[in-house]
Write an enzyme that holds these catalytic residues in place. Structure first.
Site, PDB file in Angstrom:
ATOM      1  CD  GLU A  43      -1.943  -5.123   7.809  1.00  0.00           C
ATOM      2  OE1 GLU A  43      -2.359  -5.492   9.028  1.00  0.00           O
ATOM      3  OE2 GLU A  43      -3.268  -6.133   7.293  1.00  0.00           O
ATOM      4  CE  LYS A 116      -4.584  -3.689  11.530  1.00  0.00           C
ATOM      5  NZ  LYS A 116      -4.446  -5.184  11.023  1.00  0.00           N
ATOM      6  CB  CYS A 153      -5.233  -4.566   7.573  1.00  0.00           C
ATOM      7  SG  CYS A 153      -6.386  -5.957   7.275  1.00  0.00           S
TER       8      CYS A 153
END
Length: 288
Positions: A43, A116, A153
Site C-alpha cells: 500500500e 479504499k 489494508c
C-alpha cells in the site's frame, strides 16, 4: 485451465518517489523473470507511510488519475512484461482525496479504480484526516490471469468486503497493506498474528486464495512488521515472509481447483441473503 503464478512484494520505502519507483520496477521485473503472472506491491509504496501524523503538506502527494506521475509507467511495464499489476496510489479527484488502487491488466489496460472503503482513525493511523471514504464499492476484475478482487489494508479486517468480492467471482483476494507496531497510546500491541488470521478466515469462508503485501522498516514512530503471505482456498499458508526482509513471495494458484472446491463445499449454495438485512444497518436494528 493453466495455473497462475502470483508474486507478493515485501519492501521498504523512503520519502523519495524516484527511489521507491526504481525499487518497485526492479522487483516487478524480477518477479516477472521468475514467471509471475500477477505481482502485488504494498500500500502507498510511493512514499513513507505519511498518515501517521496530520500534516497539510502531505496532500501535495496526491494526483489525479489523468496525468498521474507514475500510473502510466506501470501500465507500460505491465504490457511489456505481460503481468497483472494492482497499483496502490494517493488519488486527488476534484476536492476529494482517496487511498486508491488501479487494476492494470497484463496488456497494460486500466481495468478500473478501487477506492479504499474503510478508513482507520487512531494513533499512528490518521487516515481519516487524508482520505475520503471510498465511493466505488468493492470490485473484482476479470484479468487475463483470472478473476481478481482487490481491497486495501484496513479493508482486510472486514468479512463483508471479502464476501462482496467473492460474490463477484473473485478467485483471488489481494490486499496491499501498510501495518506495523502500534504506538504506546494504542497499547503497543503486536497485531501480526490476528492480522493474518482475519484474512485467512476470508480465504476459508469464501474458498478463495488470499494474499497480502506489507512494507518493512522503521518509519517515524512505526516499525512495519512485514509478514506478507499467500494462502490457499482452505486457509493453508503457501508462502510467508519474515518481519524484516525485503523479498518476493511466490505461489502457483489453481483457480479451477478452487472453483470446484467452492462449489462442493456449499457456502454459496446455502447462503440466505434475505436473512442478513441487519448487515445493512449500523446498530443491527431493522426499521419496521
Amino acid at each position: 485451465m493453466a495455473k497462475t503464478k502470483l508474486a507478493v512484494v515485501q519492501m521498504s520505502c523512503t520519502d523519495k518517489l524516484a527511489e521507491n519507483l526504481t525499487k518497485a520496477f526492479k522487483l516487478v521485473r524480477e518477479a516477472a523473470d521468475n514467471g509471475a503472472n500477477i505481482v502485488l506491491l504494498p500500500e502507498l509504496f510511493e512514499n513513507l507511510y505519511f498518515p501517521q501524523l496530520e500534516r497539510e503538506e502531505c496532500f501535495t502527494l496526491a494526483h489525479p488519475v489523468a496525468g498521474h506521475p507514475f500510473l502510466d509507467k506501470f501500465q507500460a511495464l505491465a504490457a511489456e512484461l505481460k503481468v497483472v499489476l494492482p497499483i496502490s496510489f494517493f488519488e486527488k479527484a476534484g476536492q476529494a482525496y482517496f487511498n486508491s488502487l488501479m487494476m492494470i491488466d497484463a496488456n497494460g489496460k486500466n481495468l478500473g479504480i478501487y477506492r479504499k472503503s474503510h478508513i482507520p482513525d487512531g494513533p499512528g493511523y490518521e487516515e481519516k484526516y487524508y482520505f475520503n471514504p471510498g465511493d466505488t464499492g468493492f470490485k473484482a476484475w476479470l484479468t487475463q490471469f483470472g478473476n481478481v478482487g482487490a481491497a486495501i489494508c484496513w479493508d482486510q479486517w472486514f468479512p463483508e468486503a471479502a464476501r462482496a468480492m467473492a460474490l463477484q467471482g473473485a478467485d483471488l483476494l489481494l490486499y496491499p497493506t501498510a501495518i506495523g507496531s502500534e504506538p504506546e497510546e494504542a497499547g503497543a500491541q503486536d497485531t501480526k498474528d490476528m492480522w493474518q488470521r482475519a484474512m485467512i478466515g476470508h480465504a476459508v469462508a469464501n474458498c478463495s486464495y488470499v494474499a497480502a503485501a506489507n512494507r518493512i522498516g522503521a518509519e517515524g514512530e512505526a516499525t512495519f512488521y512485514g509478514s506478507s503471505f499467500i494462502c490457499n482456498y482452505s486457509g493453508e499458508k503457501l508462502a510467508e515472509a519474515d518481519r524484516v526482509s525485503e523479498t518476493i513471495l511466490y505461489a502457483e494458484l489453481d483457480f479451477a481447483a478452487a472453483q470446484r472446491f467452492r462449489a462442493g463445499f456449499g457456502f454459496f449454495r446455502d447462503r440466505r441473503p434475505g436473512l442478513y438485512q441487519e448487515l445493512l444497518t449500523l446498530d443491527g436494528k431493522l426499521k419496521r
